[in-house]
Design an enzyme around this catalytic site. Structure first.
Site, mmCIF file in Angstrom:
data_model
loop_
_atom_site.group_PDB
_atom_site.id
_atom_site.type_symbol
_atom_site.label_atom_id
_atom_site.label_comp_id
_atom_site.label_asym_id
_atom_site.label_seq_id
_atom_site.Cartn_x
_atom_site.Cartn_y
_atom_site.Cartn_z
ATOM 1 N N SER A 225 0.863 -1.175 0.000
ATOM 2 C CA SER A 225 0.000 0.000 0.000
ATOM 3 C C SER A 225 0.903 1.230 0.000
ATOM 4 C CB SER A 225 -0.931 0.006 1.220
ATOM 5 O OG SER A 225 -0.174 0.104 2.414
ATOM 6 N N LEU B 103 -3.442 1.555 6.982
ATOM 7 C CA LEU B 103 -3.860 2.660 6.117
ATOM 8 C C LEU B 103 -3.195 2.616 4.747
ATOM 9 C CD1 LEU B 103 -3.905 5.726 8.557
ATOM 10 C CD2 LEU B 103 -5.783 4.195 7.925
ATOM 11 N N HIS C 220 3.634 -5.050 2.819
ATOM 12 C CA HIS C 220 3.118 -5.670 4.034
ATOM 13 C C HIS C 220 3.552 -7.122 4.161
ATOM 14 C CE1 HIS C 220 0.238 -2.432 5.138
ATOM 15 N NE2 HIS C 220 0.234 -2.213 3.827
ATOM 16 N N LEU D 66 5.055 -10.797 1.883
ATOM 17 C CA LEU D 66 5.390 -11.683 0.765
ATOM 18 C C LEU D 66 5.323 -13.099 1.310
ATOM 19 C CD1 LEU D 66 6.766 -12.792 -1.852
ATOM 20 C CD2 LEU D 66 8.927 -12.108 -0.852
ATOM 21 N N TYR E 299 16.552 -9.992 2.464
ATOM 22 C CA TYR E 299 16.127 -8.797 1.747
ATOM 23 C C TYR E 299 17.297 -8.029 1.146
ATOM 24 C CZ TYR E 299 11.351 -9.416 3.249
ATOM 25 O OH TYR E 299 10.094 -9.912 3.418
#
Length: 216
Positions: free
Chosen positions: A85, A99, A110, A112, A156
């Protein structure tokens, strides 16, 4: 007469089309929400005891910003996904968990997750790579951010994320680190960007391993 000689002849090309699964990447929609949550629940509850997004939150983001999601389907079956988002601050706060800020320039990733049957095949890193390339096609996006536990930081980093610092968000007794990825330049916008098909051998893309589940 041998058994092989008794069977109908099929060319190698015909066999390949018949036996290899069709792979497709596309944005998710609310009809995918249940499949998303089933994969997420299995991937996270055994590791952290909770899910980053519950089913109503999955539906929430797939209603507000489906274009910031991406699902990998094989023969119509969801096997991996990312949900994001927009966010409008330099760091993540608790509000970022629920939000969507339409005018923000940061994509908050948010979650994976990869279906358990398809883990350890490199699908997580490949999907993340495709997602980050897709974000380059969105003119107002300047970076991607996520929060993860420390043991996932090397994972990451292999996808190009950098450590930003400790996250102010805690969940139960879990502590997170924020990571970010700069979105610079714009990838070539494909004519059919909402339905991107993978090559039949996606691992040849040469991308390195990615998210919030260890076995991706």
């Amino acid at each position: 007469m041998s058994v092989i000689g008794a069977e109908p002849f099929n060319s190698p090309g015909m066999q390949r089309r018949h036996t290899l699964p069709a792979s497709e990447v596309r944005p998710l929609n609310t009809q995918d929400a249940t499949s998303v949550f089933e994969i997420e629940r299995e991937a996270f509850i055994s590791v952290t005891g909770d899910c980053p997004l519950h089913l109503d939150e999955v539906r929430h983001f797939l209603t507000l910003c489906p274009e910031l999601s991406m699902g990998w389907f094989e023969e119509g079956r969801l096997v991996a996904f990312i949900i994001g988002s927009l966010w409008d601050q330099d760091r993540l706060t608790t509000e970022a968990l629920t939000l969507h800020k339409p005018h923000g320039s940061t994509v908050h990733i948010h979650v994976l997750a990869v279906h358990r049957t398809f883990r350890q095949q490199g699908k997580g890193p490949i999907l993340m790579w495709r997602y980050l390339q897709y974000l380059r096609c969105l003119p107002n996006v300047r970076r991607a951010m996520l929060m993860c536990e420390d043991f996932l930081i090397p994972f990451y980093r292999k996808s190009g994320f950098k450590v930003l610092g400790r996250c102010s968000i805690t969940v139960a007794n879990l502590i997170f680190t924020e990571m970010w990825y700069p979105i610079s330049g714009h990838a070539y916008m494909r004519r059919n960007s909402e339905a991107i098909r993978f090559p039949q051998h996606p691992l040849t893309l040469g991308v390195k391993k990615t998210d919030k589940s260890v076995d991706i």
